[in-house]
Scaffold this motif. Structure first.
Motif, PDB file in Angstrom:
ATOM      1  N   LYS A   1     -11.164 -37.933  60.751  1.00 59.45           N
ATOM      2  CA  LYS A   1     -12.050 -37.512  61.836  1.00 59.45           C
ATOM      3  C   LYS A   1     -11.690 -36.086  62.264  1.00 59.45           C
ATOM      4  N   ILE A   2     -12.683 -35.323  62.657  1.00 54.83           N
ATOM      5  CA  ILE A   2     -12.436 -33.941  63.061  1.00 54.83           C
ATOM      6  C   ILE A   2     -12.608 -33.795  64.568  1.00 54.83           C
ATOM      7  N   ASP A   3     -11.909 -32.801  65.137  1.00 56.08           N
ATOM      8  CA  ASP A   3     -11.976 -32.552  66.578  1.00 56.08           C
ATOM      9  C   ASP A   3     -13.124 -31.621  66.946  1.00 56.08           C
ATOM     10  N   ARG A   4     -13.585 -30.848  65.979  1.00 61.36           N
ATOM     11  CA  ARG A   4     -14.728 -29.959  66.197  1.00 61.36           C
ATOM     12  C   ARG A   4     -15.248 -29.509  64.844  1.00 61.36           C
ATOM     13  N   GLU A   5     -16.480 -29.009  64.848  1.00 65.00           N
ATOM     14  CA  GLU A   5     -17.070 -28.500  63.618  1.00 65.00           C
ATOM     15  C   GLU A   5     -16.541 -27.088  63.332  1.00 65.00           C
ATOM     16  N   LEU A   6     -16.422 -26.753  62.048  1.00 68.88           N
ATOM     17  CA  LEU A   6     -16.033 -25.402  61.673  1.00 68.88           C
ATOM     18  C   LEU A   6     -17.181 -24.433  61.935  1.00 68.88           C
ATOM     19  N   SER A   7     -16.840 -23.224  62.362  1.00 72.84           N
ATOM     20  CA  SER A   7     -17.857 -22.184  62.479  1.00 72.84           C
ATOM     21  C   SER A   7     -18.174 -21.660  61.076  1.00 72.84           C
ATOM     22  N   GLU A   8     -19.218 -20.861  60.959  1.00 78.32           N
ATOM     23  CA  GLU A   8     -19.605 -20.317  59.657  1.00 78.32           C
ATOM     24  C   GLU A   8     -18.489 -19.460  59.068  1.00 78.32           C
ATOM     25  N   SER A   9     -17.855 -18.648  59.890  1.00 75.60           N
ATOM     26  CA  SER A   9     -16.772 -17.791  59.394  1.00 75.60           C
ATOM     27  C   SER A   9     -15.554 -18.621  59.002  1.00 75.60           C
ATOM     28  N   GLU A  10     -15.267 -19.684  59.756  1.00 75.04           N
ATOM     29  CA  GLU A  10     -14.140 -20.545  59.421  1.00 75.04           C
ATOM     30  C   GLU A  10     -14.379 -21.275  58.105  1.00 75.04           C
ATOM     31  N   GLN A  11     -15.622 -21.661  57.851  1.00 73.02           N
ATOM     32  CA  GLN A  11     -15.922 -22.336  56.591  1.00 73.02           C
ATOM     33  C   GLN A  11     -15.721 -21.386  55.416  1.00 73.02           C
ATOM     34  N   LYS A  12     -16.125 -20.129  55.566  1.00 74.96           N
ATOM     35  CA  LYS A  12     -15.914 -19.145  54.495  1.00 74.96           C
ATOM     36  C   LYS A  12     -14.425 -18.922  54.258  1.00 74.96           C
ATOM     37  N   ASP A  13     -13.642 -18.879  55.333  1.00 76.90           N
ATOM     38  CA  ASP A  13     -12.189 -18.730  55.196  1.00 76.90           C
ATOM     39  C   ASP A  13     -11.588 -19.924  54.455  1.00 76.90           C
ATOM     40  N   GLU A  14     -12.110 -21.125  54.738  1.00 78.35           N
ATOM     41  CA  GLU A  14     -11.622 -22.317  54.050  1.00 78.35           C
ATOM     42  C   GLU A  14     -11.926 -22.258  52.556  1.00 78.35           C
ATOM     43  N   GLU A  15     -13.092 -21.746  52.198  1.00 77.63           N
ATOM     44  CA  GLU A  15     -13.463 -21.630  50.790  1.00 77.63           C
ATOM     45  C   GLU A  15     -12.555 -20.653  50.061  1.00 77.63           C
ATOM     46  N   VAL A  16     -12.260 -19.518  50.698  1.00 75.63           N
ATOM     47  CA  VAL A  16     -11.359 -18.533  50.105  1.00 75.63           C
ATOM     48  C   VAL A  16      -9.961 -19.124  49.943  1.00 75.63           C
ATOM     49  N   ALA A  17      -9.488 -19.840  50.973  1.00 76.95           N
ATOM     50  CA  ALA A  17      -8.156 -20.449  50.919  1.00 76.95           C
ATOM     51  C   ALA A  17      -8.087 -21.502  49.819  1.00 76.95           C
ATOM     52  N   PHE A  18      -9.163 -22.271  49.646  1.00 77.57           N
ATOM     53  CA  PHE A  18      -9.189 -23.293  48.598  1.00 77.57           C
ATOM     54  C   PHE A  18      -9.063 -22.644  47.221  1.00 77.57           C
ATOM     55  N   ASP A  19      -9.852 -21.599  46.966  1.00 77.38           N
ATOM     56  CA  ASP A  19      -9.795 -20.921  45.671  1.00 77.38           C
ATOM     57  C   ASP A  19      -8.403 -20.357  45.412  1.00 77.38           C
ATOM     58  N   SER A  20      -7.782 -19.858  46.471  1.00 76.59           N
ATOM     59  CA  SER A  20      -6.432 -19.294  46.326  1.00 76.59           C
ATOM     60  C   SER A  20      -5.421 -20.388  45.975  1.00 76.59           C
ATOM     61  N   ARG A  21      -5.512 -21.526  46.654  1.00 77.39           N
ATOM     62  CA  ARG A  21      -4.587 -22.625  46.382  1.00 77.39           C
ATOM     63  C   ARG A  21      -4.824 -23.219  44.993  1.00 77.39           C
ATOM     64  N   PHE A  22      -6.093 -23.272  44.588  1.00 71.92           N
ATOM     65  CA  PHE A  22      -6.424 -23.905  43.316  1.00 71.92           C
ATOM     66  C   PHE A  22      -6.025 -23.037  42.129  1.00 71.92           C
TER      67      PHE A  22
END
Length: 259
Positions: free
Chosen positions: A97-118
Motif C-alpha cells: 500500500k502507498i501513502d501517496r501517489e507519485l508526482s509526474e517528476s517523481e515517476q520519471k526519477d523512479e524510471e531513471v533510477a530503475f534503469d540505473s539499478r538494472f
C-alpha cells in the motif's frame, strides 16, 4: 425652489409610500431569488456527480472492451479529472500500500533510477556475441533481462477525445479526501496540499478498485466548505458502477461491500 404637486409631495423627491414600495419589492426579489439560486446549485451538484458516476462506468466498459488497464486521475483542489491508459497487459496493483501517489517528476526519477539499478544485471549477462551466420550481434539473454519490461513502472498516456475532454466537478465542488484499495490510508487535501491527487484503476477482467471519494463545496482555494453537506461516492468493483450518497460516510475500502 421646490414646488409641491397635487399629490402633496415634492417634484424632485420620493414620497414615503414610494420608498416603502421599493423596499418591499427588493425584499420580494431576495425571497424568490435565493431559493432559486440554491435550486440551481443543487441541480448543478447532481449533474456533476452523476456525470462522474457515468464516467466511472465508461472507463470500466472501455477496459473490458479493449483489454487494457485504465485509470482516472483526480486533482483534489480543482476537481478536474481525466482518463489514462497503458498498453501493459500484465499491469497489477502494487503489493504494498502507498501513502501517496507519485508526482509526474517523481515517476520519471523512479524510471531513471530503475534503469540505473538494472544496468548491473545487464552487465552480468555478459557482452553481445557475433552471429556466425550473419553480421548482426546477438545480445545477451537471461530470464531477468527478459522480465525487465514487466518489472519497471508502466507508462501511462492521457486518453484524448471528445468523450473525455474538460472533465471536472468544479468550480463549486472539490475532493476533500479519497481512498482506493492501493492506498494505505485516506488521502486528504489538507495533508497533501496543492498537488493532492489520486488514481482509480480499472482492469480488463471486469474490475474497478474499491474506492471512496468525499466531495465538498469549495469555500476557496484549497479550502473545502465543511459547513455545507458533503457527498460520498463509492465504487462497486465487479459492476463498474458508482453510488452517490449525501453526507460524509466512512467506508472501509479494504472490506467487500455487504449486500
Amino acid at each position: 425652489m421646490i414646488t409641491a404637486t397635487k399629490e402633496g409631495r415634492s417634484s424632485d423627491g420620493f414620497s414615503l409610500i414610494e420608498v416603502i414600495v421599493v423596499i418591499a419589492l427588493i425584499a420580494f426579489v431576495y425571497t424568490v431569488a435565493i431559493p432559486q439560486f440554491n435550486l440551481r446549485t443543487g441541480a448543478e451538484v447532481s449533474t456533476k456527480l452523476s456525470q462522474l458516476a457515468g464516467d466511472i462506468r465508461n472507463a470500466y466498459d472501455m477496459s473490458v472492451l479493449t483489454g487494457k488497464a485504465y485509470r482516472i486521475v483526480f486533482n483534489f483542489n480543482s476537481g478536474e479529472y481525466w482518463l489514462e491508459e497503458t498498453n501493459r497487459s500484465d499491469f497489477q496493483l502494487p503489493a504494498d500500500k502507498i501513502d501517496r501517489e507519485l508526482s509526474e517528476s517523481e515517476q520519471k526519477d523512479e524510471e531513471v533510477a530503475f534503469d540505473s539499478r538494472f544496468q548491473q544485471f545487464t552487465e552480468l549477462a555478459g557482452p553481445s556475441v557475433a552471429d556466425p551466420k550473419g553480421e548482426k550481434e546477438i545480445p545477451p539473454t537471461s530470464p531477468l533481462l527478459a522480465a525487465k519490461s514487466s518489472l519497471r513502472l508502466p507508462s501511462w498516456g492521457k486518453v484524448d477525445g471528445a468523450d473525455w475532454s474538460g472533465r471536472t466537478i468544479g468550480p463549486n465542488l472539490m475532493i476533500k479526501d479519497m481512498q482506493c484499495e492501493h492506498h494505505g490510508h485516506k488521502l486528504d487535501l489538507n495533508e497533501l496540499g496543492q498537488d493532492a491527487h489520486a488514481m482509480l484503476y480499472f482492469f480488463p477482467r471486469g474490475y474497478v478498485e474499491r474506492a471512496v471519494i468525499h466531495v465538498a463545496y469549495k469555500k476557496g482555494d484549497m479550502v473545502p466548505d465543511e459547513s455545507q453537506e458533503m457527498y460520498t461516492i463509492t465504487t462497486n468493483p465487479y459492476e463498474g458502477t458508482a453510488e452517490v450518497q449525501p453526507g460524509y460516510r466512512d467506508v472501509d475500502v479494504s472490506q467487500e461491500k455487504e449486500e
